[in-house]
Scaffold this motif. Structure first.
Motif, mmCIF file in Angstrom:
data_model
loop_
_atom_site.group_PDB
_atom_site.id
_atom_site.type_symbol
_atom_site.label_atom_id
_atom_site.label_comp_id
_atom_site.label_asym_id
_atom_site.label_seq_id
_atom_site.Cartn_x
_atom_site.Cartn_y
_atom_site.Cartn_z
ATOM 1 N N GLY A 278 0.751 -1.235 0.000
ATOM 2 C CA GLY A 278 0.000 0.000 0.000
ATOM 3 C C GLY A 278 0.785 1.292 0.000
ATOM 4 N N LYS A 279 1.632 1.507 1.017
ATOM 5 C CA LYS A 279 2.300 2.797 1.126
ATOM 6 C C LYS A 279 3.361 2.981 0.054
ATOM 7 C CE LYS A 279 1.281 4.098 5.842
ATOM 8 N NZ LYS A 279 1.777 4.602 7.135
ATOM 9 N N ASP A 280 3.928 1.910 -0.427
ATOM 10 C CA ASP A 280 4.871 1.999 -1.536
ATOM 11 C C ASP A 280 4.126 2.366 -2.815
ATOM 12 O OD1 ASP A 280 7.196 1.897 -2.975
ATOM 13 O OD2 ASP A 280 7.322 -0.290 -3.025
ATOM 14 N N ALA A 281 3.004 1.702 -3.057
ATOM 15 C CA ALA A 281 2.216 1.963 -4.263
ATOM 16 C C ALA A 281 1.631 3.366 -4.274
ATOM 17 C CB ALA A 281 1.096 0.931 -4.372
ATOM 18 N N ALA A 282 1.373 3.939 -3.095
ATOM 19 C CA ALA A 282 0.737 5.258 -3.018
ATOM 20 C C ALA A 282 1.552 6.336 -3.708
ATOM 21 C CB ALA A 282 0.497 5.628 -1.559
ATOM 22 N N ARG A 283 2.861 6.146 -3.808
ATOM 23 C CA ARG A 283 3.723 7.140 -4.457
ATOM 24 C C ARG A 283 3.414 7.287 -5.942
ATOM 25 N NH1 ARG A 283 8.964 5.623 -4.824
ATOM 26 N NH2 ARG A 283 8.497 3.419 -4.489
ATOM 27 N N PRO A 317 1.003 18.756 -5.732
ATOM 28 C CA PRO A 317 1.854 18.537 -4.556
ATOM 29 C C PRO A 317 1.083 18.298 -3.260
ATOM 30 C CG PRO A 317 1.700 20.891 -5.028
ATOM 31 C CD PRO A 317 0.862 20.185 -6.057
ATOM 32 N N TYR A 318 1.218 17.086 -2.731
ATOM 33 C CA TYR A 318 0.652 16.753 -1.431
ATOM 34 C C TYR A 318 1.737 16.142 -0.550
ATOM 35 C CZ TYR A 318 -3.849 17.210 -3.809
ATOM 36 O OH TYR A 318 -4.910 17.685 -4.517
ATOM 37 N N PHE A 319 1.724 16.478 0.718
ATOM 38 C CA PHE A 319 2.567 15.754 1.657
ATOM 39 C C PHE A 319 2.113 14.297 1.685
ATOM 40 C CE2 PHE A 319 2.812 20.096 3.600
ATOM 41 C CZ PHE A 319 4.177 20.274 3.399
ATOM 42 N N PHE A 320 3.073 13.394 1.865
ATOM 43 C CA PHE A 320 2.751 11.976 1.765
ATOM 44 C C PHE A 320 1.710 11.563 2.811
ATOM 45 C CE2 PHE A 320 3.571 7.392 2.254
ATOM 46 C CZ PHE A 320 3.391 7.003 0.931
ATOM 47 N N ALA A 321 1.809 12.111 4.013
ATOM 48 C CA ALA A 321 0.839 11.764 5.054
ATOM 49 C C ALA A 321 -0.572 12.173 4.654
ATOM 50 C CB ALA A 321 1.228 12.427 6.375
ATOM 51 N N ASP A 322 -0.709 13.316 3.987
ATOM 52 C CA ASP A 322 -2.021 13.737 3.501
ATOM 53 C C ASP A 322 -2.479 12.840 2.355
ATOM 54 O OD1 ASP A 322 -2.224 15.832 5.296
ATOM 55 O OD2 ASP A 322 -1.325 17.284 3.927
ATOM 56 N N GLY A 325 -3.571 9.508 3.912
ATOM 57 C CA GLY A 325 -4.645 9.662 4.873
ATOM 58 C C GLY A 325 -4.466 8.792 6.106
ATOM 59 N N ARG A 326 -5.583 8.495 6.735
ATOM 60 C CA ARG A 326 -5.542 7.773 8.012
ATOM 61 C C ARG A 326 -5.773 6.279 7.860
ATOM 62 N NH1 ARG A 326 -8.932 11.931 11.967
ATOM 63 N NH2 ARG A 326 -7.529 13.730 11.704
ATOM 64 N N ALA A 327 -5.966 5.821 6.644
ATOM 65 C CA ALA A 327 -6.207 4.387 6.451
ATOM 66 C C ALA A 327 -4.980 3.585 6.857
ATOM 67 C CB ALA A 327 -6.542 4.109 4.983
ATOM 68 N N GLU A 328 -5.223 2.508 7.628
ATOM 69 C CA GLU A 328 -4.104 1.668 8.063
ATOM 70 C C GLU A 328 -3.394 1.048 6.860
ATOM 71 O OE1 GLU A 328 -3.391 -2.270 10.869
ATOM 72 O OE2 GLU A 328 -5.063 -0.907 11.303
ATOM 73 N N THR A 329 -4.179 0.625 5.886
ATOM 74 C CA THR A 329 -3.635 0.122 4.630
ATOM 75 C C THR A 329 -4.224 0.964 3.509
ATOM 76 O OG1 THR A 329 -3.486 -2.135 5.486
ATOM 77 C CG2 THR A 329 -3.396 -1.864 3.091
ATOM 78 N N SER A 411 10.957 21.060 -3.974
ATOM 79 C CA SER A 411 9.556 21.132 -3.606
ATOM 80 C C SER A 411 9.406 20.786 -2.130
ATOM 81 C CB SER A 411 8.750 20.139 -4.459
ATOM 82 O OG SER A 411 7.471 19.916 -3.909
ATOM 83 N N ARG A 412 8.339 21.270 -1.523
ATOM 84 C CA ARG A 412 8.052 20.899 -0.134
ATOM 85 C C ARG A 412 7.468 19.488 -0.034
ATOM 86 N NH1 ARG A 412 5.263 26.592 1.333
ATOM 87 N NH2 ARG A 412 7.148 27.834 1.660
ATOM 88 N N VAL A 413 7.061 18.921 -1.147
ATOM 89 C CA VAL A 413 6.553 17.546 -1.128
ATOM 90 C C VAL A 413 7.668 16.621 -0.650
ATOM 91 C CG1 VAL A 413 5.551 15.693 -2.509
ATOM 92 C CG2 VAL A 413 4.959 18.067 -3.002
ATOM 93 N N ASP A 414 7.316 15.696 0.230
ATOM 94 C CA ASP A 414 8.334 14.863 0.879
ATOM 95 C C ASP A 414 8.518 13.502 0.214
ATOM 96 O OD1 ASP A 414 5.792 14.130 1.657
ATOM 97 O OD2 ASP A 414 6.224 14.080 3.805
ATOM 98 N N PHE A 415 8.182 13.392 -1.067
ATOM 99 C CA PHE A 415 8.461 12.170 -1.816
ATOM 100 C C PHE A 415 8.505 12.525 -3.299
ATOM 101 C CE2 PHE A 415 3.940 12.479 -2.364
ATOM 102 C CZ PHE A 415 3.673 11.903 -3.598
#
Length: 476
Positions: A278-283, A317-322, A325-329, A411-415
């Motif tokens: 999940g978090k790898d694919a989100a990029r 541009p979004y911060f990775f945490a945004d 989101g809050r989903a565990e996966t 950029s301020r984006v963290d990824f």
């Protein structure tokens, strides 16, 4: 005696390189030749002097939608653009809830003033909620140096219905504007998304299914049919698939005045990149999504042969945490769509297109600056190295080998989706109106140096003929 002379560089003059000097006075290119003298000199020996890039599709400091705002404002975003060799951007006056098209432009102008370090224009945006007086609003904006408008065929809160679509096209044709279209079939996306949820298929990989190539192809076909009916000029933005590219080619054979734009992510990221945890694919989540190798190969051919006109970043541009989101996966229903790219746009194409010989110099210049200037009304000031135009220049070290990665970018984006990708070629000094914004890899400009550039519309008399002005009974 010029105020500044750039000497010793290999200068990109439209279709070929030339060993020559560039004389600059009052922010404009005053002379191109040899033996030029200046009050100050900039040594470009061993480097390539390129026109500053124009990124005509990027997002900065937009109103919050879906609970997340942009990581980049006009200061950080334009700094990042400058480090990537871009000297002018045309982002969007994106409306927030209950905001008119004019109000959205006013908001963006206010956010850019005092912050931008490079020059900028703005596209207008129309949605179902930006006011019923669309013709009057666009006419007012035309008098303020706006020359284009964007509409969406998908996204809740943004998608327009067919009646408004036609109203925008008719108004734009009368103004000589070009209409930018995000072409995906909204009903098909909503249908497929819900069916995937019902089946429990919510992993990020299913983003590619929820936004299939067929949905993009259908919407592209329909948008181009609307352009054909109205005689309007149209850009299909972020063309991602071979199917959509073929729809554009077919429309051109019918005389439709259509511009095709693609973005680096459709050449350098593939659908398989979403088939990860999940978090790898989100990029790699953006819309339309990354596609198949067949589509990537087709788009490369279109870049080489001229079927694609523009190379834009669609910097979102979004911060990775945004983003996750809050989903565990993280899943495709919970992950925000959009990736950064304003700084990596040119290095990727310079390295993999120009340096490799895949693209001719002429095609590279068309894609990265020259056609954006002519299509979007900036050719009177920018887009080429020519006497009389703004001295917007990027001096590249063509041998620099470096790795794209968050630590190397501004950029301020963290990824970045290109983390660890090696490229050849890097802009080391970047000038806007003859002033070094970046000098030897160091930021020199202060926020607010960048100016709003009024753009010129096309001659409405040169627009296509709307269907009501045709006389088919007289056809031979």
């Amino acid at each position: 005696m010029h105020e500044l002379v750039i000497k010793g560089g290999r200068v990109a003059l439209d279709d070929d390189f030339a060993e020559c000097d560039i004389g600059i006075d009052e922010g404009r290119i005053a002379a191109i030749g040899t033996g030029l003298a200046g009050q100050s000199q900039l040594d470009a020996g061993g480097h390539w002097v390129m026109p500053g890039g124009i990124d005509a599709h990027c997002h900065l400091d937009q109103p919050v939608w879906g609970g997340a705002g942009n990581a980049d404002d006009f200061e950080s975003g334009t700094i990042s653009a400058a480090f990537g060799g871009t000297t002018c951007i045309v982002p969007f006056g994106m409306p927030g809830p209950d905001m008119t098209t004019i109000g959205a432009v006013d908001r963006a102008l206010d956010r850019a003033a005092g912050r931008a370090v490079i020059d900028y224009g703005l596209h207008a945006v129309v949605t179902m909620g930006t006011g019923s007086d669309v013709e009057e609003q666009l006419a007012q904006l035309a008098g303020r140096g706006i020359a284009s408008v964007k509409l969406f065929m998908t996204y809740q809160g943004f998608a327009v219905d067919d009646d408004l679509f036609f109203k925008i096209l008719d108004a734009a044709r009368g103004l000589g504007w070009i209409v930018m279209v995000h072409a995906e079939n909204d009903a098909a996306i909503r249908r497929t998304r819900q069916r995937l949820i019902d089946l429990g298929r919510t992993d990020i990989r299913y983003h590619v299914v929820a936004h299939s190539e067929t949905m993009e192809r259908e919407a592209t076909h329909r948008a181009l049919a609307f352009a054909e009916m109205t005689g309007a000029r149209m850009t299909i933005v972020h063309v991602s698939s071979w199917q959509s590219a073929e729809e554009i080619a077919r429309a051109r054979t019918r005389g439709v005045d259509v511009v095709a734009e693609t973005c680096p992510q459709y050449l350098f990221v593939g659908a398989a990149d979403l088939d990860r945890p999940g978090k790898d694919a989100a990029r790699f989540v953006f819309s339309p999504p990354p596609r198949s190798p067949r589509s990537q190969e087709h788009l490369w051919r279109e870049l080489i042969d001229g079927g694609i006109d523009l190379w834009s970043s669609d910097h979102s541009p979004y911060f990775f945490a945004d983003k996750v989101g809050r989903a565990e996966t993280p899943g495709f229903t919970t992950t925000l769509s959009g990736i950064p790219g304003i700084e990596t746009r040119l290095p990727l194409l310079f390295s993999e297109g120009l340096v490799t010989g895949r693209l001719t110099l002429a095609r590279y210049l068309d894609l990265t600056s020259r056609k954006a200037a002519s299509i979007y009304g900036l050719a009177h000031a920018k887009g080429r190295i020519a006497v009389g135009l703004d001295a917007d220049l990027a001096i590249w070290d063509p041998t620099a080998r470096w790795a794209l990665g968050h630590a190397a970018l501004h950029s301020r984006v963290d990824f970045t989706p290109y983390e660890g990708r090696n490229v050849t070629g890097k802009p080391t000094t970047v000038l806007v109106r003859g002033v070094p914004v970046i000098a030897d890899g160091v930021l020199r400009s202060q926020p607010g140096f960048g100016r709003f550039v009024p753009r010129t519309a096309a001659d409405p008399a040169q627009s296509g003929k709307p269907v009501e002005e045709t006389t088919p009974w007289l056809d031979a």
